[in-house]
Structure formats: C-alpha cells, structure tokens
Design an enzyme around this catalytic site. Structure first.
Site, PDB file in Angstrom:
ATOM      1  N   MET A 152      11.488  10.572 -13.360  1.00 23.58           N
ATOM      2  CA  MET A 152      10.481  10.792 -14.402  1.00 23.58           C
ATOM      3  C   MET A 152      10.739  12.105 -15.133  1.00 23.58           C
ATOM      4  SD  MET A 152       7.036   9.034 -13.044  1.00 23.58           S
ATOM      5  CE  MET A 152       6.516  10.337 -11.954  1.00 23.58           C
ATOM      6  N   GLY A 153      11.946  12.665 -14.965  1.00 26.54           N
ATOM      7  CA  GLY A 153      12.308  13.858 -15.715  1.00 26.54           C
ATOM      8  C   GLY A 153      11.783  15.141 -15.102  1.00 26.54           C
ATOM      9  N   ALA A 154      11.832  16.245 -15.891  1.00 24.11           N
ATOM     10  CA  ALA A 154      11.597  17.603 -15.377  1.00 24.11           C
ATOM     11  C   ALA A 154      12.491  17.788 -14.152  1.00 24.11           C
ATOM     12  CB  ALA A 154      10.115  17.835 -15.062  1.00 24.11           C
TER      13      ALA A 154
ATOM     14  N   GLY B 248      16.718  18.319  -6.526  1.00 29.54           N
ATOM     15  CA  GLY B 248      16.455  17.076  -5.788  1.00 29.54           C
ATOM     16  C   GLY B 248      16.982  15.870  -6.556  1.00 29.54           C
ATOM     17  N   HIS B 249      16.658  15.814  -7.840  1.00 36.97           N
ATOM     18  CA  HIS B 249      17.154  14.715  -8.680  1.00 36.97           C
ATOM     19  C   HIS B 249      18.679  14.767  -8.772  1.00 36.97           C
ATOM     20  CE1 HIS B 249      13.031  15.398 -10.579  1.00 36.97           C
ATOM     21  NE2 HIS B 249      12.972  14.137 -10.206  1.00 36.97           N
TER      22      HIS B 249
ATOM     23  N   LYS C 267      12.099  12.295  -0.088  1.00 41.99           N
ATOM     24  CA  LYS C 267      10.913  13.081  -0.445  1.00 41.99           C
ATOM     25  C   LYS C 267       9.705  12.153  -0.630  1.00 41.99           C
ATOM     26  CE  LYS C 267       8.408  16.089  -3.012  1.00 41.99           C
ATOM     27  NZ  LYS C 267       7.506  15.189  -3.687  1.00 41.99           N
TER      28      LYS C 267
HETATM   29  P1  AMP Z   1      10.490  11.519  -9.655  1.00 45.48           P
HETATM   30  O1  AMP Z   1      11.117  12.067 -10.888  1.00 45.48           O
HETATM   31  O2  AMP Z   1       9.559  12.459  -8.979  1.00 45.48           O
HETATM   32  O3  AMP Z   1       9.941  10.121  -9.843  1.00 45.48           O
HETATM   33  O4  AMP Z   1      11.689  11.343  -8.614  1.00 45.48           O
HETATM   34  C1  AMP Z   1      12.816  10.574  -8.934  1.00 45.48           C
HETATM   35  C2  AMP Z   1      13.677  10.421  -7.697  1.00 45.48           C
HETATM   36  O5  AMP Z   1      14.081  11.697  -7.213  1.00 45.48           O
HETATM   37  C3  AMP Z   1      12.943   9.725  -6.534  1.00 45.48           C
HETATM   38  O6  AMP Z   1      13.832   8.851  -5.861  1.00 45.48           O
HETATM   39  C4  AMP Z   1      12.556  10.898  -5.671  1.00 45.48           C
HETATM   40  O7  AMP Z   1      12.375  10.554  -4.318  1.00 45.48           O
HETATM   41  C5  AMP Z   1      13.749  11.810  -5.858  1.00 45.48           C
HETATM   42  N1  AMP Z   1      13.380  13.188  -5.529  1.00 45.48           N
HETATM   43  C6  AMP Z   1      12.334  13.889  -6.041  1.00 45.48           C
HETATM   44  N2  AMP Z   1      12.278  15.099  -5.475  1.00 45.48           N
HETATM   45  C7  AMP Z   1      13.281  15.167  -4.574  1.00 45.48           C
HETATM   46  C8  AMP Z   1      13.733  16.153  -3.642  1.00 45.48           C
HETATM   47  N3  AMP Z   1      13.128  17.334  -3.527  1.00 45.48           N
HETATM   48  N4  AMP Z   1      14.797  15.865  -2.861  1.00 45.48           N
HETATM   49  C9  AMP Z   1      15.414  14.666  -2.962  1.00 45.48           C
HETATM   50  N5  AMP Z   1      15.041  13.693  -3.811  1.00 45.48           N
HETATM   51  C10 AMP Z   1      13.989  13.940  -4.599  1.00 45.48           C
END
Ligand code: AMP
Length: 284
Positions: free
Chosen positions: A30-32, A36-37, A151
C-alpha cells in the site's frame, strides 16, 4: 523500472517477460515503502524472479474511513526506493482500474475462525477486503511467487488458506519481519507516531520477546498474557489484544506443548496510531 497504471499495459509487459522464460515474483503493497517492503523485493530477486511490486491503497480493507484518509502516500519516494533495489516493474493503478464500476469482484470465501479472531474481531470486513484485493491482483499479475511479510501474520495465514481453497497456481513466500534497531516492526503507520509514542512503541517488541521467554519456560499462558498487557500499558500504549495462538489454525494455545507452531500476536494503540506485531514463540 517500468511503471504501469493500466492493466493492459502491465499485462503486455508481463507476457513479454514470460515469453523470455522469466518467473514473476510479486509483492503487493500500500506504499509509503520502507525496508520491510524492500525485503520482499530483495527476496524475489534472490530467488531469481523478475520482481514486480504494486502500490494500491485498497479502500475495501479499511473499516475506518479516517484511517484510509490519513494513510501515508508518497509515490515519488516509493519509486526511488523500488528503483534502488532493482524492482523491474511497479503497478500503481487507480481504484476504478482495480474495481471497475458494476463488477462485483468480492471474494466470498468463508474463512471461519481465521477471520473472526484478533484483527478480524477489531476490524470487521478487513480480511474480506484484503482477500478481494489480493485475489484481484493475482488474477492481473499471475505471478509464480507471491512475497508477503510475516509482520501481518494473520493476513499471511488467510492468504495461504485462500490460495489453497481456490487452488491458485502461485507459491506463497513468507518473509521475516524487518525491525528498527530498537525492535519496533517497520510499518508505514510508524510515520504517524508522535515523538513520545515513537519512544513508547518498542514496548511491543519487548512484550513479545518476554512472552517468548515466558512461554519456553512453561509460564502459564494466562499469566504470560497479563504480563505482556502490563508491559504495554506501563509504556503508555493501549493494547487491544495480546493472544498466543497456534500458527496454523490461529486457535488459542492454553499451555506449552512440544512441536507446536505457536505465535504471539498483538495490536496496540500508540496515541491514535494502531500498531500490530507478532513473534513466533516456537517453530512447529
Ligand atoms: P502494506 O503496505 O502494509 O500492505 O504491506 C505490504 C507487504 O509488506 C505485506 O506483505 C506486509 O506483510 C509486508 N510488510 C510490511 N511491513 C513489513 C515488515 N516490517 N517486515 C516485513 N514485511 C513487511
């Protein structure tokens, strides 16, 4: 890096990659973006995949309109980071491209217990919205491998179940949680923490690590949970739940048993920012 806003353009490029015998590794976000991403992109590249990311703030998975409105958006910053780690293509569609008017793409699988506990209890509709967007994006990208982070442990479990139930031909690769040096799990929402709450937030990881030690020392789970809640509250956080669950079924774990996959999962408010985290207490 190629940036696509339209499905047809993305598909043409993907077909060309496949024709060349490449495997597509896909990381929806979802960006930002943060480390981790980026770790998902790195994992895809390490497997030899052509890495494709998406940035799409999925309105369906926000049960709180204010959370959707305040969700950080920084496309230029994101593009730069993806370029730097060698992501081959980015899909950045508008809402109408993902959900064309008049088409019902909702995933209506009944995940039972998996979607009723923890996040499911506190964020009604969240997982149906998440499953719908993941299914839709997989139908568009058709990757060989899907890279997601531990996460969001419950999300990972539900996606695994969806892929199994729909017999989708994609391998799910679970990537470990990337943390700040003080233990706070990286999250786009961390950007919204006040300085005071940013200092308080590492208590989440402290509570999780203490819970792991307690669990492996056979501390009764009820007591362990009380201690964890206490740690969170003493730091000035407001815990919503702290659960110890079987990592496959997400059913509560009452006491230590050998060879059980056990995970502690928690959600806590740091001011007006809701943070989630988890830690594997014991591998299966
Ligand atoms: P989001 O942008 O929050 O929807 O996350 C997109 C992907 O990145 C999802 O598969 C999350 O589980 C992964 N993700 C988010 N934060 C982390 C992190 N700190 N470490 C590893 N993967 C992450």
């Amino acid at each position: 890096m190629h940036v696509f806003k339209k499905i047809t353009d993305l598909r043409a490029w993907l077909s060309e990659q496949r024709r060349r015998g490449e495997h597509i590794g896909f990381a929806p976000t979802m960006g930002a973006l943060h480390e981790g991403h980026l770790s998902l992109i790195r994992a895809a590249k390490a497997r030899g995949d052509v890495a494709v990311a998406s940035i799409f703030v999925n309105p369906l998975q926000f049960n709180d309109p204010e959370d959707l409105r305040r969700y950080p958006r920084m496309p230029e910053h994101d593009l730069l980071l993806l370029e730097q780690v060698g992501c081959a293509a980015l899909f950045m569609p508008e809402v109408e491209e993902v959900y064309p008017q008049g088409e019902d793409l909702t995933v209506r699988l009944d995940f039972g217990h998996l979607t009723q506990v923890m996040e499911g209890r506190f964020r009604p509709g969240h997982f149906q919205g998440m499953a719908t967007v993941v299914k839709r994006l997989l139908d568009i990208v058709k990757p060989s491998r899907l890279y997601m982070g531990q996460k969001d442990f419950q999300q990972l479990t539900i996606v695994a179940e969806m892929l199994r139930r729909l017999a989708m031909p994609v391998e799910l690769v679970a990537c470990p949680t990337v943390r700040e040096p003080d233990g706070l799990a990286m999250s786009s929402r961390n950007l919204r923490l006040t300085p005071a709450m940013r200092s308080a937030a590492p208590a989440i990881f402290r509570a999780l690590t203490a819970a792991k030690t307690d669990f492996l020392n056979r501390t009764p789970v009820e007591l362990l949970k009380q201690r964890a809640i206490q740690t969170l509250q003493s730091a000035g956080l407001q815990p919503e739940y702290f659960e110890v669950v079987d990592g496959h079924t997400l059913l509560p774990v009452e006491h230590w048993q050998p060879k059980q996959f056990v995970v502690a999962c928690t959600a806590a408010w740091a001011g007006d920012v809701r943070l989630i985290d988890n830690l594997i207490l014991q591998e299966g």
